[in-house]
Design an enzyme around this catalytic site. Structure first.
Site, PDB file in Angstrom:
ATOM      1  N   GLU B  60       6.254   4.047 -38.756  1.00  0.00           N
ATOM      2  CA  GLU B  60       7.353   4.904 -39.299  1.00  0.00           C
ATOM      3  C   GLU B  60       7.008   6.170 -40.151  1.00  0.00           C
ATOM      4  OE1 GLU B  60       7.456   1.456 -38.924  1.00  0.00           O
ATOM      5  OE2 GLU B  60       9.064   1.202 -37.937  1.00  0.00           O
ATOM      6  N   HIS B 129      16.169  -7.754 -42.138  1.00  0.00           N
ATOM      7  CA  HIS B 129      16.762  -7.139 -40.991  1.00  0.00           C
ATOM      8  C   HIS B 129      18.498  -6.783 -41.146  1.00  0.00           C
ATOM      9  CE1 HIS B 129      13.100  -7.332 -39.082  1.00  0.00           C
ATOM     10  NE2 HIS B 129      13.412  -6.735 -37.898  1.00  0.00           N
TER      11      HIS B 129
END
Lengths: 324, 323
Positions: B60, B129
């Site tokens: 990322e 998540h």
């Protein structure tokens, strides 16, 4: 090396300018005229001077927080560097960046980044921009040995290989990340071995010798411009001053520092220029005097420059000018 | 007007902007060959090619850092973070780089980039998540943070984000992709940083955005049966925050409920409530109420998860408390 005398004198001038500018900055810091952190490049001048002398105008340069020398080598004036150190409106970042955040986009100098390793992914992105737009520019990314232990390094270097990006990775190995030796922080002491792990061609060069750095950089840039993807250069060097002002330097001995000072990069270049009869000692002495005058003029310029106007506080938060 | 899903709206915006401007490109995990894990970029790879629809490693910081660098060269990257939970792996590049560079270098650096990402709970994905940390990103001057709740706004605001010369966090919601709505024909944009009244009313002001717009609208329909007309103000953007329609509505209703999916503490509701008290204190007829997520990491178990998330009944209850 095929260089004209004027080119040599220009490089010598740059190195002395960095040295004296930073010595003056240290004085101003002690006087309280420069705030924040101040990381001096003294001892490492040959690295960025040799490296950046090898670039073409379309080659971008991005570096970490020890950036005054890199700024000078990229063509920023002593005036705007000194003004930035003093936080003035005439500084290269309008007084909002300070010592660690200098840049001049027009000179293809992309900063001045103060989070260790964080600018390496930016370098991959800059190189991607050139690749995408079909230019032949190379992005030169400088960082210290300490930055090679953080994840950003690995993400960025891996991506550069996977996407065959035109990046020259330049690790300035000055033996310490702040006060921690390479051996205490890095799994391998030859940093270039990390590039080896990513299948990136690499080499090591003596960072106290500006001509060797320049030649290695010319070769590396030609390799990258040939469409071969990234290259990794480890440059061995040493900073003569502390990590920043106020570093007690408990992690090394004065003997060690003195030993390295025997290999002063400016002294080495001076001897080369006189030994090869490229320039006389008198000519170089005259340059030293000229630089001293330039520095005094830069200090005067910076001190006489205006503070940023109060309205500057809310300027440039967004390009589109929203003010919240 | 066409009636399309949120997914189609976002996909159309991306497609049309890529057709419109060759400087626009996409990078992220599984955006290309896979077609996007939420199928937003399905078909893009075949049409636009690997150069413009770039599959990245699972890295990322490299995705966002790379997007920043590319943006600095004049390109218009749309970087996709598969979920907003993974944005924390790129937090340094979002916060210390994207939000700072333009200001810190005196306006020299220009970052025309979008970070597209997906947040929200309710899909039994467990605590790592399922987060809705929108307020975290809205904290930083220099970033623009938007989270549309309708297909019309999603398409128009994504186009604005791509054409913007500032870094924009474009936060989608994982359970809104199938929601349908009317979308204008042809090329149109919706400005960033402009709140909107999505449902007119006279009795109470509900301030909300993203997924909670859907929840709040359902609550308003229930309240309407009791003769209570709630006005719903959709923030659409968290930064820049447009308080105009919120205050205008509140000065009319004198009562407000703020509905957000994220946690209550230090959240969007905290900010809106404070602004109402600061800027419309004379109009306050009842304490402002906040409906938000319970202060727990979201559990996997469906019943527990739904207990933690704001429900329609919670909004109805809160409205009745302020009346």
């Amino acid at each position: 090396m095929d260089m004209k005398k004027e080119e040599h004198l220009d490089l010598y001038h740059q190195m002395v300018l960095i040295r004296l500018l930073e010595e003056q900055a240290a004085v101003l810091y002690q006087q309280g005229k420069i705030g924040g952190f101040l990381h001096l490049y003294i001892g490492q001048e040959a690295v960025s001077t040799g490296l950046i002398s090898a670039r073409k105008p379309q080659d971008r340069v991005i570096t970490a927080y020890r950036d005054h020398g890199v700024a000078i080598n990229c063509g920023l004036s002593a005036n705007e560097v000194m003004a930035e150190l003093l936080g003035k409106a005439t500084g290269c970042s309008k007084g909002k960046g300070g010592s660690m955040h200098m840049a001049d986009v027009k000179k293809n100098f992309w900063g001045g980044h103060a989070i260790v390793g964080a600018h390496l992914p930016l370098a991959s992105g800059l190189a991607l921009g050139d690749l995408y737009q079909g230019t032949d520019g190379v992005t030169i990314c400088m960082f210290g040995d300490g930055a090679t232990n953080i994840g950003y390094f690995h993400e960025a270097v891996n991506l550069s290989k996977v996407w065959k990006l035109p990046v020259l990775w330049v690790c300035e190995n000055n033996e310490y990340g702040m006060g921690t030796t390479v051996e205490r922080a890095s799994a391998v002491s030859e940093i270039r071995q990390k590039a080896e792990g990513y299948g990136i061609p690499n080499g090591r060069v003596d960072g106290m010798n500006v001509m060797e750095v320049r030649q290695a950089s010319l070769d590396a840039l030609a390799h990258i411009r040939g469409g071969n993807g990234p290259y990794f250069m480890e440059v061995n060097t040493y900073r003569f001053r502390g990590h920043s002002m106020g570093d007690p330097e408990r992690y090394r001995t004065q003997d060690e520092v003195h030993c390295w000072q025997e290999s002063d990069p400016i002294g080495i270049y001076h001897n080369y220029l006189t030994g090869e009869k490229i320039a006389s000692k008198e000519e170089l002495d005259a340059l030293d005097v000229q630089v001293e005058q330039e520095i005094q003029a830069a200090v005067q310029f910076a001190e006489n420059s205006p503070e940023p106007a109060p309205e500057a506080l809310f300027q440039d938060i967004y390009y589109e000018g929203e003010r919240e | 007007m066409a009636r399309i899903t949120m997914r189609e709206a976002i996909s159309q915006a991306l497609w049309e902007e890529m057709e419109r401007d060759p400087k626009v490109f996409i990078l992220g995990e599984e955006v290309g060959v896979w077609g996007g894990t939420y199928a937003v970029t399905k078909g893009f790879y075949d049409h636009f090619g690997a150069e413009r629809v770039r599959d990245t490693p699972i890295a990322e910081a490299a995705i966002i850092g790379g997007a920043i660098g590319a943006a600095l060269t004049g390109l218009r990257p749309v970087a996709e973070l598969m979920t907003i939970n993974f944005a924390f792996s790129a937090m340094d590049h979002i916060v210390n780089e994207a939000a700072k560079l333009h200001y810190m270098f005196g306006g020299q650096f220009v970052l025309p980039m979008v970070i597209r990402t997906v947040g929200g709970g309710g899909r039994q994905l467990g605590a790592t998540h399922s987060q809705t940390p929108d307020a975290v990103f809205a904290h930083f001057p220099g970033l623009k943070v938007v989270a549309p709740g309708t297909p019309e706004d999603a398409k128009g605001m994504l186009k604005s984000a791509i054409r913007s010369n500032d870094p924009v966090m474009f936060i989608e919601h994982a359970t809104l992709y199938q929601v349908r709505g009317e979308v204008p024909d042809g090329d149109y944009t919706v400005p960033l940083g402009v709140s909107k009244v999505q449902r007119p009313g006279r009795d109470v002001t509900i301030v909300t955005y993203s997924k909670m717009l859907e929840i709040s609208t359902k609550a308003a329909e229930i309240l309407a049966k009791d003769g209570i007309e709630a006005e719903i103000v959709d923030l659409r953007s968290l930064r820049p925050l447009d308080m105009g329609p919120v205050l205008e509505s509140f000065k009319k209703t004198n009562r407000a409920v703020i509905v957000e999916e994220g946690w209550r503490s230090f959240g969007v509701g905290s900010e809106i409530a404070a602004r109402i008290y600061e800027e419309a204190f004379d109009y306050v007829d009842a304490p402002v109420r906040r409906v938000a997520q319970k202060e727990v990491p979201l559990p996997y178990n469906r019943t527990l998860e739904q207990m933690a998330l704001p429900q329609v009944e919670d909004v109805v209850q809160a409205v009745k408390e302020v009346l």
